[in-house]
Design a protein around this motif. Structure first.
Motif, PDB file in Angstrom:
ATOM      1  N   ASP A   1       0.994  -1.132  -0.003  1.00  0.00           N
ATOM      2  CA  ASP A   1      -0.033  -0.134   0.086  1.00  0.00           C
ATOM      3  C   ASP A   1       0.753   1.326  -0.046  1.00  0.00           C
ATOM      4  O   ASP A   1       1.654   1.558   0.864  1.00  0.00           O
ATOM      5  N   ALA A   2       0.792   2.070  -0.946  1.00  0.00           N
ATOM      6  CA  ALA A   2       1.501   3.171  -1.251  1.00  0.00           C
ATOM      7  C   ALA A   2       1.092   4.362  -0.203  1.00  0.00           C
ATOM      8  O   ALA A   2      -0.037   4.348   0.065  1.00  0.00           O
ATOM      9  N   GLY A   3       2.053   4.967   0.544  1.00  0.00           N
ATOM     10  CA  GLY A   3       1.880   5.745   1.320  1.00  0.00           C
ATOM     11  C   GLY A   3       1.621   7.343   0.727  1.00  0.00           C
ATOM     12  O   GLY A   3       1.182   7.124  -0.515  1.00  0.00           O
ATOM     13  N   VAL A   4       2.051   8.345   1.054  1.00  0.00           N
ATOM     14  CA  VAL A   4       1.781   9.504   0.582  1.00  0.00           C
ATOM     15  C   VAL A   4       3.088   9.621  -0.394  1.00  0.00           C
ATOM     16  O   VAL A   4       4.220   9.710  -0.222  1.00  0.00           O
ATOM     17  N   THR A   5       2.680  10.190  -1.643  1.00  0.00           N
ATOM     18  CA  THR A   5       3.398  10.346  -2.847  1.00  0.00           C
ATOM     19  C   THR A   5       3.582  12.028  -2.986  1.00  0.00           C
ATOM     20  O   THR A   5       2.692  12.493  -3.492  1.00  0.00           O
ATOM     21  N   GLN A   6       5.074  12.615  -3.127  1.00  0.00           N
ATOM     22  CA  GLN A   6       5.021  13.820  -3.413  1.00  0.00           C
ATOM     23  C   GLN A   6       6.033  13.884  -4.888  1.00  0.00           C
ATOM     24  O   GLN A   6       6.953  13.191  -4.997  1.00  0.00           O
ATOM     25  N   SER A   7       5.705  14.739  -5.693  1.00  0.00           N
ATOM     26  CA  SER A   7       6.281  14.998  -6.632  1.00  0.00           C
ATOM     27  C   SER A   7       6.577  16.316  -7.151  1.00  0.00           C
ATOM     28  O   SER A   7       5.677  17.207  -7.086  1.00  0.00           O
ATOM     29  N   PRO A   8       7.870  17.123  -7.901  1.00  0.00           N
ATOM     30  CA  PRO A   8       9.105  16.318  -7.802  1.00  0.00           C
ATOM     31  C   PRO A   8       9.880  16.127  -6.499  1.00  0.00           C
ATOM     32  O   PRO A   8       9.210  16.539  -5.407  1.00  0.00           O
ATOM     33  N   THR A   9      10.824  15.461  -6.419  1.00  0.00           N
ATOM     34  CA  THR A   9      11.520  15.445  -4.927  1.00  0.00           C
ATOM     35  C   THR A   9      12.439  16.402  -4.855  1.00  0.00           C
ATOM     36  O   THR A   9      12.433  17.102  -3.673  1.00  0.00           O
ATOM     37  N   ASP A  85      11.236  31.292  -0.078  1.00  0.00           N
ATOM     38  CA  ASP A  85      10.204  30.072  -0.395  1.00  0.00           C
ATOM     39  C   ASP A  85      11.052  28.997  -0.306  1.00  0.00           C
ATOM     40  O   ASP A  85      10.459  27.931  -0.364  1.00  0.00           O
ATOM     41  N   SER A  86      12.409  29.079  -0.236  1.00  0.00           N
ATOM     42  CA  SER A  86      13.337  27.811  -0.529  1.00  0.00           C
ATOM     43  C   SER A  86      12.920  27.128   0.819  1.00  0.00           C
ATOM     44  O   SER A  86      13.255  27.772   2.139  1.00  0.00           O
ATOM     45  N   ALA A  87      12.420  25.695   0.833  1.00  0.00           N
ATOM     46  CA  ALA A  87      12.318  25.174   1.819  1.00  0.00           C
ATOM     47  C   ALA A  87      11.983  23.625   1.244  1.00  0.00           C
ATOM     48  O   ALA A  87      11.889  23.284  -0.002  1.00  0.00           O
ATOM     49  N   LEU A  88      11.434  22.895   2.470  1.00  0.00           N
ATOM     50  CA  LEU A  88      10.936  21.429   1.994  1.00  0.00           C
ATOM     51  C   LEU A  88       9.521  21.586   2.240  1.00  0.00           C
ATOM     52  O   LEU A  88       9.134  22.016   3.277  1.00  0.00           O
ATOM     53  N   ARG A 109      11.797  19.385  -2.061  1.00  0.00           N
ATOM     54  CA  ARG A 109      13.013  20.516  -1.981  1.00  0.00           C
ATOM     55  C   ARG A 109      12.988  21.393  -2.805  1.00  0.00           C
ATOM     56  O   ARG A 109      13.373  20.909  -3.877  1.00  0.00           O
ATOM     57  N   LEU A 110      12.285  22.271  -2.560  1.00  0.00           N
ATOM     58  CA  LEU A 110      12.343  23.561  -3.495  1.00  0.00           C
ATOM     59  C   LEU A 110      13.485  24.545  -3.322  1.00  0.00           C
ATOM     60  O   LEU A 110      13.673  25.084  -1.926  1.00  0.00           O
ATOM     61  N   THR A 111      14.266  24.831  -4.215  1.00  0.00           N
ATOM     62  CA  THR A 111      15.149  25.690  -4.101  1.00  0.00           C
ATOM     63  C   THR A 111      15.198  27.052  -4.848  1.00  0.00           C
ATOM     64  O   THR A 111      14.899  26.793  -6.085  1.00  0.00           O
ATOM     65  N   VAL A 112      15.078  28.194  -4.452  1.00  0.00           N
ATOM     66  CA  VAL A 112      14.677  29.516  -5.291  1.00  0.00           C
ATOM     67  C   VAL A 112      16.033  30.234  -5.111  1.00  0.00           C
ATOM     68  O   VAL A 112      16.746  30.514  -4.351  1.00  0.00           O
TER      69      VAL A 112
ATOM     70  N   LEU B  40      16.100  11.464   6.238  1.00  0.00           N
ATOM     71  CA  LEU B  40      16.400  11.980   4.879  1.00  0.00           C
ATOM     72  C   LEU B  40      15.889  10.939   4.182  1.00  0.00           C
ATOM     73  O   LEU B  40      16.138   9.557   4.246  1.00  0.00           O
ATOM     74  N   GLY B  41      14.822  11.389   3.201  1.00  0.00           N
ATOM     75  CA  GLY B  41      14.489  10.450   2.131  1.00  0.00           C
ATOM     76  C   GLY B  41      13.378   9.680   2.710  1.00  0.00           C
ATOM     77  O   GLY B  41      12.766   8.880   1.881  1.00  0.00           O
ATOM     78  N   LYS B  42      13.016   9.595   3.953  1.00  0.00           N
ATOM     79  CA  LYS B  42      11.979   8.874   4.499  1.00  0.00           C
ATOM     80  C   LYS B  42      10.748   9.259   4.738  1.00  0.00           C
ATOM     81  O   LYS B  42       9.673   9.105   5.329  1.00  0.00           O
ATOM     82  N   GLY B  43      10.701  10.621   4.845  1.00  0.00           N
ATOM     83  CA  GLY B  43       9.449  11.395   5.426  1.00  0.00           C
ATOM     84  C   GLY B  43       9.602  11.306   7.145  1.00  0.00           C
ATOM     85  O   GLY B  43      10.686  10.947   7.460  1.00  0.00           O
TER      86      GLY B  43
END
Lengths: 113, 116
Positions: A1-9, A85-88, A109-112, B40-43
């Motif tokens: 069962d997939a958990g929460v999926t986010q994109s992009p990384t 706004d750079s943050a996780l 992970r967003l880097t501005v 890291l990488g595991k939420g």
């Protein structure tokens, strides 16, 4: 069962640009919340979506907007990006609006620059 | 207001020792207190939680205590192992109005290092 999926990384954007982050909730979950985690800080609540509507909003400017789709997935949009706004960006899904069962994704992970 | 203070920001212990992380919340309406482990990488993984009608909860090597009067809650890890090394966050669930919805307010995080 997939958990929460986010994109992009990870992604890198330039100041002034716009960005869209995506989240697929855990199976069986219908509520999505978004959090911003600056480096060395705890996550800060941005907003929450349920039944395709924004139900709550944290102290974030209107540049931050979101959407929830009929399949419960969600997007976070940020316009006119600032260096700050750079943050996780974390997405959490839950089975309903209560406190039970929050499941977090690994984040984007967003880097501005 | 809504604020959760977490201490210490960093904690280094020897393998086998105990680790304690403390949090204080400001909103007396908060009624649910989860703890998350972030790697890291595991939420962020929920490791234990406690509700405001309970004073203590234990799950193997991990325990959480809550003092509702003082608005304090703490995470206790016994017999620490190197794989316990991670960033730990406490949170308080703040209800929104009279509805059953609300949001998690997080502490600033504690970086735990367990030395072999």
């Amino acid at each position: 069962d997939a958990g929460v999926t986010q994109s992009p990384t990870h992604l890198i954007k330039t100041r002034g640009q716009q960005v869209t982050l995506r989240c697929s909730p855990k199976s069986g979950h219908d509520t999505v919340s978004w959090y911003q985690q600056a480096l060395g800080q705890g996550p800060q609540f941005i907003f929450q979506y349920y039944e395709e509507e924004e139900r709550q909003r944290g102290n974030f400017p209107d540049r931050f907007s979101g959407h929830q789709f009929p399949n419960y997935s969600s997007e976070l949009n940020v316009n006119a990006l600032l260096l700050g706004d750079s943050a996780l960006y974390l997405c959490a899904s839950s089975p309903g609006l209560g406190d039970y069962g929050y499941t977090f994704g690994s984040g984007t992970r967003l880097t501005v620059v | 207001g809504e604020n959760v203070e977490q201490h210490p920001s960093t904690l280094s212990v020897q393998e086998g020792d105990s680790a304690v992380i403390k949090c204080t919340y400001s909103d007396s309406a908060s009624n649910y207190f989860p703890w998350y482990k972030q790697e890291l990488g595991k939420g962020s993984q929920l490791i234990i939680d406690i509700r405001s009608n309970v004073g203590e909860k234990k799950d193997q090597r991990i325990a959480v205590t809550l003092n509702k009067t003082a608005k304090h809650f703490s995470l206790h890890i016994t017999e620490t192992q190197p794989e316990d090394s991670a960033v730990y966050f406490c949170a308080a669930f703040k209800p929104h109005g009279s509805s059953n919805t609300g949001k998690l307010i997080f502490g600033q995080g504690t970086t735990l290092q367990v030395k072999p």
